[in-house]
Design an enzyme around this catalytic site. Structure first.
Site, PDB file in Angstrom:
ATOM      1  N   LYS A  47       1.295   4.388  -2.740  1.00 43.09           N
ATOM      2  CA  LYS A  47       1.088   5.806  -2.431  1.00 43.09           C
ATOM      3  C   LYS A  47       2.373   6.606  -2.660  1.00 43.09           C
ATOM      4  CE  LYS A  47      -3.301   5.786  -1.647  1.00 43.09           C
ATOM      5  NZ  LYS A  47      -4.252   6.605  -2.410  1.00 43.09           N
ATOM      6  N   TYR A  62       0.861  -1.204   0.000  1.00 44.92           N
ATOM      7  CA  TYR A  62       0.000   0.000   0.000  1.00 44.92           C
ATOM      8  C   TYR A  62       0.887   1.240   0.000  1.00 44.92           C
ATOM      9  CZ  TYR A  62      -3.252   3.623   1.494  1.00 44.92           C
ATOM     10  OH  TYR A  62      -3.986   4.791   1.567  1.00 44.92           O
TER      11      TYR A  62
HETATM   12  N1  LIG Z   1      -9.144   6.529   5.268  1.00 43.00           N
HETATM   13  C1  LIG Z   1      -7.875   6.775   5.470  1.00 43.00           C
HETATM   14  O1  LIG Z   1      -7.367   6.708   6.618  1.00 43.00           O
HETATM   15  C2  LIG Z   1      -6.992   7.206   4.325  1.00 43.00           C
HETATM   16  C3  LIG Z   1      -5.723   7.720   4.619  1.00 43.00           C
HETATM   17  C4  LIG Z   1      -4.892   8.108   3.583  1.00 43.00           C
HETATM   18  C5  LIG Z   1      -5.320   7.987   2.282  1.00 43.00           C
HETATM   19  N2  LIG Z   1      -6.538   7.475   1.996  1.00 43.00           N
HETATM   20  C6  LIG Z   1      -6.923   7.345   0.583  1.00 43.00           C
HETATM   21  O2  LIG Z   1      -8.148   7.998   0.361  1.00 43.00           O
HETATM   22  C7  LIG Z   1      -8.796   7.441  -0.776  1.00 43.00           C
HETATM   23  C8  LIG Z   1     -10.260   7.207  -0.457  1.00 43.00           C
HETATM   24  O3  LIG Z   1     -10.357   6.252   0.581  1.00 43.00           O
HETATM   25  P1  LIG Z   1     -11.469   6.347   1.729  1.00 43.00           P
HETATM   26  O4  LIG Z   1     -10.773   6.508   3.002  1.00 43.00           O
HETATM   27  O5  LIG Z   1     -12.550   7.285   1.354  1.00 43.00           O
HETATM   28  O6  LIG Z   1     -11.993   4.826   1.686  1.00 43.00           O
HETATM   29  P2  LIG Z   1     -13.422   4.198   1.278  1.00 43.00           P
HETATM   30  O7  LIG Z   1     -14.498   4.793   2.095  1.00 43.00           O
HETATM   31  O8  LIG Z   1     -13.224   2.721   1.323  1.00 43.00           O
HETATM   32  O9  LIG Z   1     -13.612   4.666  -0.244  1.00 43.00           O
HETATM   33  C9  LIG Z   1     -12.862   4.122  -1.294  1.00 43.00           C
HETATM   34  C10 LIG Z   1     -13.536   4.453  -2.612  1.00 43.00           C
HETATM   35  O10 LIG Z   1     -12.717   3.915  -3.669  1.00 43.00           O
HETATM   36  C11 LIG Z   1     -13.558   3.232  -4.579  1.00 43.00           C
HETATM   37  N3  LIG Z   1     -12.844   2.164  -5.281  1.00 43.00           N
HETATM   38  C12 LIG Z   1     -12.105   1.157  -4.751  1.00 43.00           C
HETATM   39  N4  LIG Z   1     -11.671   0.354  -5.739  1.00 43.00           N
HETATM   40  C13 LIG Z   1     -12.145   0.868  -6.904  1.00 43.00           C
HETATM   41  C14 LIG Z   1     -12.058   0.472  -8.271  1.00 43.00           C
HETATM   42  N5  LIG Z   1     -11.387  -0.616  -8.660  1.00 43.00           N
HETATM   43  N6  LIG Z   1     -12.662   1.254  -9.195  1.00 43.00           N
HETATM   44  C15 LIG Z   1     -13.346   2.366  -8.828  1.00 43.00           C
HETATM   45  N7  LIG Z   1     -13.490   2.767  -7.573  1.00 43.00           N
HETATM   46  C16 LIG Z   1     -12.888   2.021  -6.616  1.00 43.00           C
HETATM   47  C17 LIG Z   1     -14.709   2.696  -3.734  1.00 43.00           C
HETATM   48  O11 LIG Z   1     -15.869   2.570  -4.541  1.00 43.00           O
HETATM   49  P3  LIG Z   1     -16.525   1.190  -5.042  1.00 43.00           P
HETATM   50  O12 LIG Z   1     -16.227   0.149  -4.006  1.00 43.00           O
HETATM   51  O13 LIG Z   1     -17.965   1.520  -5.192  1.00 43.00           O
HETATM   52  O14 LIG Z   1     -15.866   0.926  -6.354  1.00 43.00           O
HETATM   53  C18 LIG Z   1     -14.912   3.826  -2.737  1.00 43.00           C
HETATM   54  O15 LIG Z   1     -15.802   4.787  -3.248  1.00 43.00           O
HETATM   55  C19 LIG Z   1      -7.991   6.199  -1.143  1.00 43.00           C
HETATM   56  O16 LIG Z   1      -7.152   6.482  -2.227  1.00 43.00           O
HETATM   57  C20 LIG Z   1      -7.181   5.932   0.112  1.00 43.00           C
HETATM   58  O17 LIG Z   1      -5.975   5.242  -0.184  1.00 43.00           O
HETATM   59  C21 LIG Z   1      -7.390   7.073   2.988  1.00 43.00           C
END
Ligand SMILES: NC(=O)c1ccc[n+]([C@@H]2O[C@H](COP(=O)([O-])OP(=O)(O)OC[C@H]3O[C@@H](n4cnc5c(N)ncnc54)[C@H](OP(=O)(O)O)[C@@H]3O)[C@@H](O)[C@H]2O)c1
Length: 265
Positions: free
Chosen positions: A160, A156
């Protein structure tokens, strides 16, 4: 400082069915931008699009899109009925915290295909029209894991790090155009992210115990901040932590002793 208006412009958001992407879509719609909301779970997106249109009187177009499918990405973007002003590359995931020696190649491929290749497919499909019009803005969602590694973060974290390298490269390749590129690198945000990572709701909940994590709206605020700067301002990157976090590995949980990695004094 004068803020640029995003009113009437269009934002294309990947992963808008939950968490950060959903909050970004809502904030853009609230500020009268039209939104193209994409993801794999189309029922969620359709219901959300209706809600946004009713609440904010903007156009919200829900599209089923798996960013790992390069052909589908190209076809969806070719058929778009409008130009894209903002591309928010947000779709992403972490799968497990297995060490490399125990890792699942299937999980690795899924993370690389989504977080790196998916981001590239969507960018490659949308960017030429931005270059042609000499305007546009790409905002990539990175992570603190793009700056640091931690036990079990391995692949992961590698994806990133790649997001940050791609954003930096884009800014170089786009020199001489008016297109801007930013990376937002969050620390711990409570979304569905950890359910997906552990495939275990209770374990995910435990992770956010004893401190106040960020919520998706906190990150959407930063995306909106970047998007509304005047055209000559490009925020290269923002790293955003909850107050209780100091690095990818250091989160203070209530009652916990703060110990140096070299042991107690
Ligand atoms: N939460 C944290 O602590 C955190 C920290 C740092 C960075 N981030 C980053 O923030 C971003 C959003 O994550 P989040 O925290 O909002 O998590 P989340 O609630 O799980 O949302 C992830 C989103 O990505 C979509 N997704 C996953 N695989 C996909 C695919 N193959 N095609 C299209 N859409 C896809 C999912 O939609 P579907 O399942 O409907 O496709 C969902 O809408 C990510 O890039 C994550 O790495 C998160």
């Amino acid at each position: 400082m004068r803020e640029e208006s995003i009113q009437g412009k269009t934002a294309f958001i990947t992963g808008a069915s939950s968490g950060i992407g959903k909050a970004v879509a809502e904030q853009f719609a609230m500020h009268k931008a039209n939104v193209v909301i994409t993801g794999r779970r189309i029922e969620r997106l359709e219901a959300f699009a209706k809600e946004l249109e009713q609440k904010y009187k903007v156009k919200a177009l829900p599209i089923q899109l798996d960013v790992t499918n390069s052909v589908e990405v190209q076809q969806v973007i070719e058929k778009l009925p409008m130009q894209v002003d903002f591309l928010i590359n947000n779709a992403g995931l972490a799968l497990s915290t297995d060490k490399i020696q125990d890792g699942s190649i299937k999980n690795w491929e899924m993370m690389i295909d989504t977080n790196v290749k998916g981001l590239l497919y969507v960018t490659r499909a949308i960017l030429p029209s931005m270059v042609k019009r000499n305007q546009g803005y790409i905002i990539n969602i990175g992570s603190i894991a793009g700056h640091e590694t931690y036990v079990g973060g391995n692949i992961y974290s590698a994806t990133k790090h790649a997001v940050i390298a791609i954003s930096n490269s884009l800014r170089q390749d786009l020199l001489g155009t008016m297109i801007r590129v930013s990376t937002i690198s969050p620390g711990a945000v409570e979304t569905e992210f950890s359910h997906v990572r552990f495939n275990d709701k209770e374990k995910a909940k435990q992770l956010y115990k004893g401190f106040q994590p960020l919520v998706a709206d906190d990150i959407a605020d930063t995306v909106l901040y970047c998007a509304t700067r005047p055209a000559h301002v490009n925020v290269a990157e923002m790293i955003v932590f909850p107050q209780a976090q100091a690095s990818a590995r250091d989160i203070y949980r209530e009652g916990q002793e703060v110990v140096s990695p070299f042991g107690k004094k």
